[in-house]
Design an enzyme around this catalytic site. Structure first.
Site, PDB file in Angstrom:
ATOM      1  N   SER A 146      18.899  39.687  79.857  1.00 36.64           N
ATOM      2  CA  SER A 146      17.476  39.481  79.559  1.00 36.64           C
ATOM      3  C   SER A 146      17.231  37.981  79.658  1.00 36.64           C
ATOM      4  CB  SER A 146      17.194  39.934  78.122  1.00 36.64           C
ATOM      5  OG  SER A 146      15.931  39.482  77.687  1.00 36.64           O
ATOM      6  N   TYR A 159      19.336  40.504  69.336  1.00 35.12           N
ATOM      7  CA  TYR A 159      19.051  40.803  70.748  1.00 35.12           C
ATOM      8  C   TYR A 159      19.516  39.631  71.628  1.00 35.12           C
ATOM      9  CZ  TYR A 159      16.435  42.322  74.875  1.00 35.12           C
ATOM     10  OH  TYR A 159      16.091  42.725  76.153  1.00 35.12           O
TER      11      TYR A 159
HETATM   12  N1  NAD Z   1      11.470  45.740  79.763  1.00 27.57           N
HETATM   13  C1  NAD Z   1      11.723  44.475  79.677  1.00 27.57           C
HETATM   14  O1  NAD Z   1      10.832  43.644  79.770  1.00 27.57           O
HETATM   15  C2  NAD Z   1      13.120  43.990  79.488  1.00 27.57           C
HETATM   16  C3  NAD Z   1      13.324  42.621  79.521  1.00 27.57           C
HETATM   17  C4  NAD Z   1      14.614  42.135  79.386  1.00 27.57           C
HETATM   18  C5  NAD Z   1      15.660  43.018  79.237  1.00 27.57           C
HETATM   19  N2  NAD Z   1      15.418  44.359  79.186  1.00 27.57           N
HETATM   20  C6  NAD Z   1      16.574  45.215  79.030  1.00 27.57           C
HETATM   21  O2  NAD Z   1      16.513  46.244  80.001  1.00 27.57           O
HETATM   22  C7  NAD Z   1      17.155  47.402  79.483  1.00 27.57           C
HETATM   23  C8  NAD Z   1      16.213  48.569  79.625  1.00 27.57           C
HETATM   24  O3  NAD Z   1      15.041  48.268  78.911  1.00 27.57           O
HETATM   25  P1  NAD Z   1      13.693  49.094  79.084  1.00 27.57           P
HETATM   26  O4  NAD Z   1      12.595  48.129  78.911  1.00 27.57           O
HETATM   27  O5  NAD Z   1      13.762  49.928  80.295  1.00 27.57           O
HETATM   28  O6  NAD Z   1      13.798  49.975  77.752  1.00 27.57           O
HETATM   29  P2  NAD Z   1      13.194  51.417  77.419  1.00 27.57           P
HETATM   30  O7  NAD Z   1      13.217  51.508  75.942  1.00 27.57           O
HETATM   31  O8  NAD Z   1      11.906  51.603  78.129  1.00 27.57           O
HETATM   32  O9  NAD Z   1      14.294  52.394  78.037  1.00 27.57           O
HETATM   33  C9  NAD Z   1      15.618  52.334  77.550  1.00 27.57           C
HETATM   34  C10 NAD Z   1      16.315  53.650  77.791  1.00 27.57           C
HETATM   35  O10 NAD Z   1      17.644  53.532  77.238  1.00 27.57           O
HETATM   36  C11 NAD Z   1      17.915  54.659  76.431  1.00 27.57           C
HETATM   37  N3  NAD Z   1      18.837  54.298  75.358  1.00 27.57           N
HETATM   38  C12 NAD Z   1      18.614  53.503  74.287  1.00 27.57           C
HETATM   39  N4  NAD Z   1      19.693  53.423  73.519  1.00 27.57           N
HETATM   40  C13 NAD Z   1      20.649  54.186  74.106  1.00 27.57           C
HETATM   41  C14 NAD Z   1      21.989  54.514  73.774  1.00 27.57           C
HETATM   42  N5  NAD Z   1      22.565  54.046  72.664  1.00 27.57           N
HETATM   43  N6  NAD Z   1      22.673  55.312  74.617  1.00 27.57           N
HETATM   44  C15 NAD Z   1      22.104  55.814  75.735  1.00 27.57           C
HETATM   45  N7  NAD Z   1      20.837  55.547  76.097  1.00 27.57           N
HETATM   46  C16 NAD Z   1      20.111  54.744  75.284  1.00 27.57           C
HETATM   47  C17 NAD Z   1      16.564  55.102  75.884  1.00 27.57           C
HETATM   48  O11 NAD Z   1      16.580  56.477  75.502  1.00 27.57           O
HETATM   49  C18 NAD Z   1      15.649  54.828  77.081  1.00 27.57           C
HETATM   50  O12 NAD Z   1      15.577  55.924  77.964  1.00 27.57           O
HETATM   51  C19 NAD Z   1      17.561  47.078  78.050  1.00 27.57           C
HETATM   52  O13 NAD Z   1      18.926  46.672  78.025  1.00 27.57           O
HETATM   53  C20 NAD Z   1      16.651  45.928  77.705  1.00 27.57           C
HETATM   54  O14 NAD Z   1      17.200  45.101  76.710  1.00 27.57           O
HETATM   55  C21 NAD Z   1      14.172  44.862  79.324  1.00 27.57           C
END
Ligand code: NAD
Length: 264
Positions: A146, A159
């Site tokens: 991230s 985080y």
């Molecule tokens: N969206 C953003 O802006 C952003 C920015 C930086 C980093 N991220 C990172 O990207 C990744 C995905 O984020 P997102 O925004 O798509 O999140 P989201 O919450 O929209 O989707 C995450 C998915 O992961 C699944 N999940 C959560 N915990 C889990 C576990 N213990 N085991 C299995 N599945 C699990 C959830 O059910 C969900 O389907 C994460 O690691 C997040 O930290 C996202």
């Protein structure tokens, strides 16, 4: 023309929503065979249906698993290998944000949960996938860090700590296994419009999350948030054979926001 991920076996964690789901759609269009992992079985089944509607020929295995449980991680790796006989690409993506609070006030149980999923989950994944990739002498690993993995973010200490750790682990995989044909990179998304980020804006301004979103976007040179598809295209490259000499990097996908200083 041959598709970029034609017949490549790609494992994606957190595939039911957000970035994982967007990468699953993209990889299916690029010809990959998929193993989709998520703890939310219902949303995962829904994602599978939607991917098949778009890419009817896609082969898709879905497995419900919690990435913070090492036995469950070993099981999803074993099941994938049993079905496809190899693992070419691993998008090690599942993660959570936790709650927003200053360091002394942070709930300890939530702190540990964030570390368990975001760091240990990523570690268990590479721990069990690497031996298969090493035996093949080929593999592409993409870990989701991230911008919080390269910068501090107020109110999000666990985080930020977990995502810095993911970036570090990515470098170690690169160093330890480059000679085995394994390439390992991390991505550092900024604010991308996914359910996680929508939840974050709800925490910042429960009455008017849209206002919080628009205010946040003002700090970005593009004046907008990113879209999951914009991340998926980068990950698609990092998961492909074309990514052969970019290794150990953490690549920001944030519209340039992490390079700014002062008002943009
Ligand atoms: N969206 C953003 O802006 C952003 C920015 C930086 C980093 N991220 C990172 O990207 C990744 C995905 O984020 P997102 O925004 O798509 O999140 P989201 O919450 O929209 O989707 C995450 C998915 O992961 C699944 N999940 C959560 N915990 C889990 C576990 N213990 N085991 C299995 N599945 C699990 C959830 O059910 C969900 O389907 C994460 O690691 C997040 O930290 C996202």
């Amino acid at each position: 023309m041959r598709k970029r991920l034609q017949d490549r076996v790609i494992v994606i964690t957190g595939a039911a929503m957000g970035l994982g789901q967007a990468v699953a759609h993209h990889a299916a269009k690029e010809g990959a065979k998929l193993s989709l992992i998520d703890m939310n079985a219902e949303a995962l089944a829904q994602a599978r249906t939607e991917i098949l509607a778009e890419s009817p020929d896609a082969e898709i295995l879905t497995i419900q698993a919690d990435v913070s449980d090492e036995a469950a991680v070993k099981s999803y790796v074993d099941q994938t290998y049993h079905k496809y006989g190899r693992i070419d690409g691993f998008y090690n993506n599942a993660g959570i944000e936790g709650r927003q609070a200053l360091i002394p006030d942070y709930d300890l149980d939530i702190f540990k949960k964030v570390i368990d999923i975001n760091l240990m989950g990523v570690y268990y994944g590479v721990r069990h996938v690497i031996p298969i990739m090493k035996a093949q002498q080929y593999g592409r690993i993409v870990n989701t860090a991230s911008v919080g993995g390269i910068r501090g973010v107020i109110n999000q200490a666990p985080y930020v700590a977990s995502k810095h750790a993911v970036s570090g682990m990515t470098k170690n995989v690169a160093l330890e296994f480059a000679r085995d044909g394994i390439v390992s990179n991390a991505i550092a998304p900024g604010a991308i419009l996914t359910p996680m980020v929508a939840g974050s804006f709800k925490q910042v301004n429960p009455e008017d999350p849209k206002k919080a979103e628009l205010e946040f976007a003002q700090g970005n040179p593009t004046k907008r948030l990113g879209m999951p598809e914009e991340v998926a295209k980068v990950v698609g490259f990092l998961l492909s054979e074309d990514c052969s000499y970019v290794n150990g990097q953490t690549i920001a996908i944030d519209g340039g926001q992490s390079n700014t200083y002062g008002i943009v």
